[in-house]
Design a protein around this motif. Structure first.
Motif, PDB file in Angstrom:
ATOM      1  N   LYS A  44       0.803  -1.235   0.000  1.00  0.00           N
ATOM      2  CA  LYS A  44       0.000   0.000   0.000  1.00  0.00           C
ATOM      3  C   LYS A  44       0.836   1.285   0.000  1.00  0.00           C
ATOM      4  CE  LYS A  44      -4.232  -1.995   1.819  1.00  0.00           C
ATOM      5  NZ  LYS A  44      -4.891  -2.437   3.043  1.00  0.00           N
ATOM      6  N   PRO A  45       1.888   1.372   0.815  1.00  0.00           N
ATOM      7  CA  PRO A  45       2.642   2.630   0.799  1.00  0.00           C
ATOM      8  C   PRO A  45       3.075   3.045  -0.609  1.00  0.00           C
ATOM      9  CG  PRO A  45       3.358   1.296   2.637  1.00  0.00           C
ATOM     10  CD  PRO A  45       2.401   0.449   1.837  1.00  0.00           C
ATOM     11  N   PHE A  46       3.306   2.065  -1.475  1.00  0.00           N
ATOM     12  CA  PHE A  46       3.768   2.418  -2.816  1.00  0.00           C
ATOM     13  C   PHE A  46       2.623   2.944  -3.681  1.00  0.00           C
ATOM     14  CE2 PHE A  46       6.571  -0.594  -0.833  1.00  0.00           C
ATOM     15  CZ  PHE A  46       7.779   0.070  -0.919  1.00  0.00           C
ATOM     16  N   VAL A  47       1.397   2.503  -3.372  1.00  0.00           N
ATOM     17  CA  VAL A  47       0.207   3.076  -4.026  1.00  0.00           C
ATOM     18  C   VAL A  47       0.065   4.531  -3.580  1.00  0.00           C
ATOM     19  CG1 VAL A  47      -2.291   2.915  -4.238  1.00  0.00           C
ATOM     20  CG2 VAL A  47      -0.919   0.819  -4.092  1.00  0.00           C
ATOM     21  N   TYR A  48       0.219   4.751  -2.286  1.00  0.00           N
ATOM     22  CA  TYR A  48       0.053   6.105  -1.748  1.00  0.00           C
ATOM     23  C   TYR A  48       1.165   7.020  -2.240  1.00  0.00           C
ATOM     24  CZ  TYR A  48      -3.787   4.553   1.167  1.00  0.00           C
ATOM     25  OH  TYR A  48      -4.996   4.075   1.584  1.00  0.00           O
ATOM     26  N   LEU A  49       2.373   6.465  -2.321  1.00  0.00           N
ATOM     27  CA  LEU A  49       3.484   7.278  -2.800  1.00  0.00           C
ATOM     28  C   LEU A  49       3.250   7.706  -4.245  1.00  0.00           C
ATOM     29  CD1 LEU A  49       6.278   8.515  -2.469  1.00  0.00           C
ATOM     30  CD2 LEU A  49       7.282   6.303  -3.019  1.00  0.00           C
ATOM     31  N   THR A  50       2.738   6.774  -5.057  1.00  0.00           N
ATOM     32  CA  THR A  50       2.444   7.097  -6.458  1.00  0.00           C
ATOM     33  C   THR A  50       1.494   8.288  -6.520  1.00  0.00           C
ATOM     34  OG1 THR A  50       2.652   4.736  -6.914  1.00  0.00           O
ATOM     35  CG2 THR A  50       1.669   6.099  -8.644  1.00  0.00           C
ATOM     36  N   ALA A  51       0.505   8.304  -5.642  1.00  0.00           N
ATOM     37  CA  ALA A  51      -0.448   9.419  -5.621  1.00  0.00           C
ATOM     38  C   ALA A  51       0.226  10.695  -5.105  1.00  0.00           C
ATOM     39  CB  ALA A  51      -1.647   9.067  -4.749  1.00  0.00           C
TER      40      ALA A  51
END
Lengths: 204, 763
Positions: free
Chosen positions: B461-468
């Motif tokens: 998940k952190p990488f999804v949030y980072l992408t955003a």
């Protein structure tokens, strides 16, 4: 002028009368397209594969804005309290290792200097002056990509310390020049000049 | 021709032939002799590569208690005494410790043996390191590093070299009784032995003894394959005699004990009783019981025919036969024999559990192959300086070993069903400080830290949030995300309708909260804004090396990654987007102290610093308010750490990955058969992680934002700008120029806010 103020406050009064009273702001959260409650469940903008994605690894460190300076770079002179060298921010052990590295470098032993600096970084991993010296040790060993990356890392950790940044940009300038990247070296030179001006401005 | 003349002719021809033959034979013997000496000496004295842990550094200001240093010295084999008695000794007084270090040739220069006095200051840190001979303080000194293994990096075999004096008597005597009774007396070959063996075999009705001497067997092992021709047999016999001429019986026996082939471990040959003891019983030779000794001795005859793992029945018969011989020779008593014969084979372990830290040394071996030139690794006597920090390793091992039975008991699971793996790395240097590949940390078996690729669940998940967050024009840490059902049509598959773990809907959520509580639906929503490909690109930029298809289920962690690689990925986050390739090797040196050059890029920036800072700030909420709240029951509350829990479908995998300013740690708990464990990331992996981080005294994150990040007071309820009118306002980081300008309802300034745009028009 008083008329304008009167007009303003009148308009404001009228307007605030029609505004939603405070406390009913739930539905007007700012700046998220498609994030309003009640929007359809299907993704509003599915995919977007063409969206540029920063952060994708590239052979070179990501193009920093510094590389294409549109306007002259102006750096604020540092406060007199700004640390100027490793000695000012390091503990006894790290200071000793940094000095050792300096003399190893001067003696033409950049590999030994690197080993000393690695020891120092294990003790103080975020010491930007040590990272800065490490970048120079890589430069001495003709490892130009690492020299630039490590100098950039030092810049990041320096959080605006002009003295560290100046050393780092000199390293980056040399690394880019050695790689044959003339325009990149010029951009670094512009940085160096701006930082030198700032340092001169700070001189007591 | 006269008979006398004929006689003389025959005699002289015979003499000629004989002398020609003698010359030829001498030449033949000389060539054999050279081969014997070269090969035997070479093989016997070939130096393995020495693998060292990181040396402990001593300096004023070091956070190291006296008892910990004492423990460290004991681990290095230093002797405690009333006063210093030479290198490798230490003496403890109430307030200080004196130590005489061993001299050591470090990779960057030698350090002589030093007599040091170490004092502690009031804060519990080292206060002074004093050179007792020079009568002056020292800024920094090193202790000699711990030797953690001896390896042959470029050979398909391992070996645990044993000295004859270390080998139990039962082993040597038993071996001679079974394999070569006349060893002490023969000259390399033994006609008597052959005769006796034949008789014994005839009596038993099958082959119980071999006719070749140990010397012959050794020569065969050294110089020849299994192929048997007459020419080879003859060469073998002569070389055996030559070997006996050059070397003593003990030397030959020692070489034999280290050379004998005892089995096959995949593509590695198991040579020598030292390794054999590890391979079959997972313990050192000196600790073997009579029935175990008997099995190893019995294996000499045919390691694959009597393979105890594949042919246990045959191996047991062979073992008992050897035990009979032991009894007949008076090597064991009647009762000992009776007891031993009833015991099962007692196999333990599996692969070569040679080293003290086998999982870590396995990583070292692999990285040697990847980072160094093949031709450099064949040179003998290499010294390999690694990044292993014994204290970190000890903590990781201890915490994992202790947690397994506790978790099993708490979950009413069968014993030994749970497995675990863990990695500790340094943030900025990317050094692997500790690595555990399974709950049995001495066993060099399946290395889960390196080779177990499991779904990472919410660790993605952190990488999804980072992408955003890399799109600051669209998302910030207080952006409101919907928590609503989503159904995605997929070509050729059932529609995908993810749910939250608790199967509830929680209403619109600020981004920081959605990550802290690990809600699935807001994550999928966020991921879909930029598509799975963008998330995968972010994973790759962080250090993911796989090639999973970019599908939406990736947002929730349907991607399989090893614990070590997870540590790499979270390490990139911890270092503000600068990826330091994880390494277990600091330096490799040749025998003459030259460093080997290494082909590896160590550091590069792969993720933008500002958004990573926002993400790390967000991940702190996981520990302060989110799914990992319980961490602070162990960790000091005044230090900021960031991390993420990971739980996969049906509780098959329990993960926690997180970091402070200087340490990254990743823990995985699950089952090898991938069955559910009932453990979430928070109750399986997290407690281990918290304890390890506490043991390491990991530093808290620095709250200094990078230049492109600004902080603003925000009202958490609305995510809008706050001022002193808002009671719960907190300082929140934004990418420069992207902080909300609109005031929250609670703000005093909110009353006048609507006029702002008007004012802008008029002024």
């Amino acid at each position: 002028m008083p008329l304008r103020v009167l007009l303003l406050s009148l308009t404001a009064l009228v307007l605030s009368a029609c505004a939603t009273p405070p406390g009913k702001h739930e539905r007007s959260y700012p700046q998220q397209p498609g994030s309003r409650p009640g929007t359809p469940t299907a993704p509003p903008r599915p995919g977007l594969p063409s969206e540029p994605v920063p952060g994708v690894p590239s052979p070179l460190p990501p193009a920093a804005p510094e590389m294409v300076p549109q306007e002259p770079i102006v750096v604020t002179p540092p406060p007199p309290s700004a640390p100027r060298s490793a000695e000012a921010v390091s503990g006894q052990a790290v200071t000793s290792l940094v000095r050792q590295a300096r003399s190893q470098r001067a003696a033409g032993q950049p590999q030994q200097a690197q080993a000393s600096l690695e020891r120092a970084l294990r003790i103080e991993p975020r010491n930007y002056f040590v990272w800065s010296a490490m970048a120079q040790a890589y430069l001495d060993q003709k490892n130009y990509d690492q020299a630039e990356s490590v100098a950039q890392k030092s810049n990041s950790l320096a959080r605006g310390n002009v003295y560290a940044e100046l050393e780092n940009w000199k390293t980056i300038r040399a690394a880019r020049a050695a790689r044959g990247d003339a325009s990149g070296a010029q951009a670094a030179q512009d940085r160096v000049a701006a930082l030198q001006a700032a340092v001169a401005g700070a001189a007591p | 021709m006269a008979p006398r003349k004929l006689k003389a002719f025959i005699l002289s021809s015979l003499l000629l032939v004989l002398s020609v033959g003698l010359v030829a034979f001498s030449a033949y013997l000389l060539s054999l002799d050279k081969r014997v000496r070269d090969l035997f000496a070479g093989a016997r004295w070939q130096l393995p590569a020495q693998v060292y842990a990181a040396p402990a550094e001593l300096y004023p200001g070091l956070n190291l208690e006296k008892d910990t240093l004492r423990h460290e010295l004991a681990r290095l084999g230093y002797r405690e005494s009333a006063e210093l008695q030479g290198p490798g000794t230490y003496a403890v007084t109430k307030a200080a410790l004196q130590v005489q270090t061993r001299a050591f040739d470090f990779w960057d220069g030698p350090q002589p043996s030093l007599q040091l006095g170490i004092k502690w200051s009031e804060d519990g840190n080292v206060g002074e390191v004093y050179d007792l001979e020079a009568g002056a303080p020292r800024d920094i000194v090193r202790l000699d590093p711990m030797l953690i293994g001896s390896i042959y990096p470029k050979q398909g075999e391992d070996r645990v070299l044993v000295k004859l004096s270390e080998v139990p008597e039962l082993m040597t005597k038993g071996l001679l009784a079974v394999e070569d009774q006349g060893f002490r007396h023969h000259f390399g070959v033994s006609p008597k032995g052959i005769l006796r063996a034949s008789i014994a075999n005839m009596r038993a009705g099958r082959v119980v003894q071999g006719g070749s001497t140990l010397t012959q067997q050794l020569v065969k092992n050294f110089f020849f394959g299994s192929e048997q021709t007459w020419q080879r047999k003859i060469n073998e016999a002569f070389m055996s005699v030559l070997l006996e001429v050059h070397y003593s019986k003990d030397e030959i026996l020692e070489a034999y004990l280290n050379e004998v082939h005892l089995g096959q471990d995949g593509n590695r040959a198991v040579h020598g009783f030292g390794l054999g003891a590890q391979f079959y019983f997972n313990k050192p030779l000196g600790e073997l019981q009579p029935h175990e000794v008997a099995l190893l001795v019995g294996l000499v005859k045919g390691p694959s025919f009597y393979n105890p793992r594949r042919n246990p029945k045959r191996a047991l018969e062979r073992r008992n036969l050897v035990l009979d011989v032991f009894r007949e020779e008076g090597l064991i008593t009647e009762p000992e024999h009776a007891a031993a014969i009833k015991l099962p084979l007692g196999l333990a372990g599996g692969r070569s559990g040679v080293e003290r830290y086998p999982a870590f040394v396995e990583l070292v071996k692999r990285q040697l192959e990847q980072q160094y030139r093949q031709e450099d690794l064949v040179s003998e006597g290499l010294r390999i300086f690694t990044t292993l920090e014994p204290r970190a390793q000890e903590s990781l091992e201890r915490r994992i070993s202790a947690a397994m039975p506790q978790l099993e008991k708490a979950r009413k699971m069968k014993e030994d069903t749970l497995e675990a793996a863990g990695v500790v790395t340094s943030v900025d240097g990317g050094e692997v400080l500790a690595l555990v590949g399974g709950r049995d940390t001495r066993y060099a078996g399946f290395n889960r830290a390196l080779d177990s690729r499991r779904s990472i669940g919410s660790l993605a998940k952190p990488f999804v949030y980072l992408t955003a967050l890399m799109h600051p024009d669209r998302f910030n840490v207080y952006s409101i995300l919907p928590d609503e059902p989503i159904t995605l049509e997929q070509a050729g598959a059932k529609p995908w309708s993810p749910m939250n773990y608790d199967r509830q809907l929680h209403g619109p959520q600020p981004l920081v909260n959605a990550l802290a509580q690990s809600y699935n639906l807001p994550t999928v929503y966020l991921g879909l804004q930029f598509g799975p490909k963008a998330t995968r690109d972010t994973l790759v930029a962080a250090g993911y090396s796989g090639n999973a298809a970019p599908v939406p289920s990736m947002f929730l962690g349907a991607v399989e990654i090893s614990p070590l690689e997870v540590a790499q990925m979270y390490g990139t986050l911890a270092a503000g987007g600068y990826q330091a390739s994880l390494s277990s090797i600091r330096q490799v040196q040749t025998l003459d102290r030259k460093p080997l050059s290494q082909a590896q890029i160590k550091l590069k920036q792969t993720l933008p610093e500002g958004p990573v800072y926002l993400l790390n700030w967000t991940m702190q909420s996981v520990l302060t308010q989110g799914t990992a709240r319980s961490a602070y029951s162990v960790l000091p509350g005044d230090r900021a750490y960031a991390g993420k829990t990971g739980t996969t479908d049906d509780y098959r995998d329990s993960w926690f990955a997180g970091f402070g300013a200087d340490r990254v740690a990743v823990i995985w708990v699950g089952r090898d058969d991938n069955k559910p464990t009932g453990l979430s990331g928070a109750n399986g992996a997290l407690p281990i992680w918290s304890q390890v981080m506490k043991d390491l005294n990991a530093r808290g994150l620095d709250p200094v934002p990078p230049p492109d990040v600004e902080e603003q007071l925000v009202d958490p309820a609305s995510g809008l700008k706050a001022d002193e009118g808002c009671p719960g306002a907190r300082s929140v980081p934004y990418i420069q120029g992207r902080a909300p300008e609109q005031y929250a309802p609670c703000a005093h300034a909110a009353e006048s806010a609507p006029m702002q745009w008007l004012r802008d028009i008029f002024e």
